[in-house]
Design an enzyme around this catalytic site. Sequence first.
Site, PDB file in Angstrom:
ATOM      1  N   CYS A  76     -10.588  -6.244   5.388  1.00  7.16           N
ATOM      2  CA  CYS A  76      -9.165  -6.078   5.706  1.00  7.16           C
ATOM      3  C   CYS A  76      -8.295  -6.944   4.792  1.00  7.16           C
ATOM      4  O   CYS A  76      -8.207  -6.681   3.611  1.00  7.16           O
ATOM      5  CB  CYS A  76      -8.914  -6.345   7.192  1.00  7.16           C
ATOM      6  SG  CYS A  76      -7.301  -5.742   7.755  1.00  7.16           S
ATOM      7  N   HIS A 174     -12.595  -2.505   9.726  1.00  7.08           N
ATOM      8  CA  HIS A 174     -13.276  -3.667  10.314  1.00  7.08           C
ATOM      9  C   HIS A 174     -14.685  -3.284  10.760  1.00  7.08           C
ATOM     10  O   HIS A 174     -14.849  -2.675  11.819  1.00  7.08           O
ATOM     11  CB  HIS A 174     -12.488  -4.186  11.520  1.00  7.08           C
ATOM     12  CG  HIS A 174     -11.212  -4.849  11.155  1.00  7.08           C
ATOM     13  ND1 HIS A 174     -11.128  -6.196  10.866  1.00  7.08           N
ATOM     14  CD2 HIS A 174      -9.963  -4.353  11.012  1.00  7.08           C
ATOM     15  CE1 HIS A 174      -9.873  -6.500  10.568  1.00  7.08           C
ATOM     16  NE2 HIS A 174      -9.151  -5.398  10.634  1.00  7.08           N
ATOM     17  N   GLU A 176     -16.853  -5.219  11.949  1.00  7.62           N
ATOM     18  CA  GLU A 176     -17.167  -5.987  13.172  1.00  7.62           C
ATOM     19  C   GLU A 176     -16.537  -5.366  14.418  1.00  7.62           C
ATOM     20  O   GLU A 176     -16.879  -5.744  15.539  1.00  7.62           O
ATOM     21  CB  GLU A 176     -16.722  -7.451  13.007  1.00  7.62           C
ATOM     22  CG  GLU A 176     -15.239  -7.716  13.145  1.00  7.62           C
ATOM     23  CD  GLU A 176     -14.394  -7.361  11.930  1.00  7.62           C
ATOM     24  OE1 GLU A 176     -13.186  -7.660  11.961  1.00  7.62           O
ATOM     25  OE2 GLU A 176     -14.920  -6.785  10.949  1.00  7.62           O
TER      26      GLU A 176
END
Length: 194
Positions: A76, A174, A176
């Site tokens: 990001c 993202h 994660e």
Amino acid sequence: MIAIIKYNGGNVNSAQNALNKLNVKSMITDDPEQILNAEKVIFPGVGEASSTMKLLKKKGLDVLIPTLKQPVLGICLGMQLMCKGNEEGNTEGLGIFDINVKKFPPLDLVPHMGWNTVSVKKNLMFSGIEPDDDVYFVHSYYCELSEFTTSVCDYILPFSASLQKENFYAMQFHPEKSGRIGSQMLNNFINLSS
């Protein structure tokens, strides 16, 4: 050991939690020596570009990061700061990718937030990922398309969802926060040879 670069951008702990779920040892650090000696480096982020660059400069990380030889993953804001310049705060980036980061046109659809598909070029980071798999985005600025683009997302306009140049990898989305797909991508990064 994977070094997660510590700075004022959010998501540092989220990146570490995602690695913990994969049973991968990591440390959150802004110590240049620890970053230099790590097996791999993750440069995550959620935040504002100009204030983040000021902090990186204060720690000397703006000079260090582009010289790293091990695999480096920008996420990001981390990806955006690896580029040449950013319209957010008219910020000069690290210049790893010779492209610019621009603000999405001012439509009601900004920020780009939520799940979206990406069109993938052949790349090790996307091993095991299917064409219709979605990933999670949250951003108001985008990286231009370029020779370094490894996947494209179309939101208002086509933009680079991921980039690669030599040992530097980057994702606008993202991993994660992208469930099983994101875990697979992080695993792919972990398994890259140094």
